[in-house]
Design a protein around this motif. Sequence first.
Motif, short mmCIF file in Angstrom:
data_model
loop_
_atom_site.label_atom_id
_atom_site.label_comp_id
_atom_site.label_asym_id
_atom_site.label_seq_id
_atom_site.Cartn_x
_atom_site.Cartn_y
_atom_site.Cartn_z
N UNK A 156 0.83 -1.21 0.00
CA UNK A 156 0.00 0.00 0.00
C UNK A 156 0.86 1.26 0.00
N UNK A 157 1.94 1.24 0.76
CA UNK A 157 2.85 2.37 0.77
C UNK A 157 3.43 2.60 -0.62
N UNK A 158 3.91 1.53 -1.25
CA UNK A 158 4.48 1.65 -2.59
C UNK A 158 3.42 2.08 -3.61
N UNK A 159 2.24 1.49 -3.52
CA UNK A 159 1.18 1.82 -4.47
C UNK A 159 0.75 3.28 -4.36
N UNK A 160 0.65 3.78 -3.13
CA UNK A 160 0.24 5.17 -2.93
C UNK A 160 1.21 6.16 -3.57
N UNK A 161 2.46 5.77 -3.70
CA UNK A 161 3.45 6.66 -4.31
C UNK A 161 3.59 6.42 -5.81
N UNK A 162 3.54 5.16 -6.22
CA UNK A 162 3.79 4.81 -7.61
C UNK A 162 2.52 4.77 -8.46
N UNK A 163 1.39 4.57 -7.84
CA UNK A 163 0.09 4.49 -8.52
C UNK A 163 0.07 3.45 -9.63
N UNK A 164 0.75 2.36 -9.38
CA UNK A 164 0.76 1.25 -10.33
C UNK A 164 0.83 -0.04 -9.55
N UNK A 165 -0.14 -0.90 -9.79
CA UNK A 165 -0.17 -2.20 -9.12
C UNK A 165 1.10 -2.99 -9.42
N UNK A 166 1.44 -3.06 -10.70
CA UNK A 166 2.61 -3.85 -11.10
C UNK A 166 3.91 -3.31 -10.51
N UNK A 167 4.09 -1.99 -10.56
CA UNK A 167 5.31 -1.40 -10.01
C UNK A 167 5.38 -1.56 -8.50
N UNK A 168 4.24 -1.44 -7.84
CA UNK A 168 4.22 -1.60 -6.38
C UNK A 168 4.57 -3.04 -6.01
N UNK A 169 3.97 -4.00 -6.70
CA UNK A 169 4.29 -5.41 -6.43
C UNK A 169 5.76 -5.70 -6.69
N UNK A 170 6.27 -5.20 -7.80
CA UNK A 170 7.67 -5.42 -8.16
C UNK A 170 8.61 -4.82 -7.11
N UNK A 171 8.27 -3.65 -6.61
CA UNK A 171 9.10 -2.98 -5.61
C UNK A 171 9.10 -3.75 -4.29
N UNK A 172 7.95 -4.22 -3.87
CA UNK A 172 7.87 -5.01 -2.63
C UNK A 172 8.63 -6.33 -2.80
N UNK A 173 8.47 -6.97 -3.94
CA UNK A 173 9.18 -8.22 -4.20
C UNK A 173 10.70 -7.98 -4.16
N UNK A 174 11.13 -6.89 -4.75
CA UNK A 174 12.56 -6.55 -4.73
C UNK A 174 13.06 -6.35 -3.31
#
Length: 103
Positions: A36-54
């Motif tokens: 949720x933190x990543x998504x709120x900043x990136x506004x992309x489901x895929x980018x947020x998931x990728x960032x958390x996975x990384x």
Amino acid sequence: MPYTNASDLDLISALREGRHEALTEIFRRFWKPLYLNAYNKLRSHDLAEETVQELFTDLWDKRERLFSDSKKEIHLPSYLQRAIKNKVLNHIRKLLSDRKYYD
């Protein structure tokens, strides 16, 4: 699952010992707020998931070096939130740099 009721410090210790189940439990506990933190900043489901996975990949890869200062109290949720913030900022910097290059 053996780490379901483990404290954050126990999880950190088990993670440093290379116990994959500890990483799984950390992921289970913290993936949603990190996403949720990543998504709120990136506004992309895929980018947020990728960032958390990384972030979790890095956590596993660097497990032996992380939290090595035993005198310092570790607050795992704060550490992970700071780490995801840094990952998001690095990703945004890369996007801006790529955009500038392509322009």
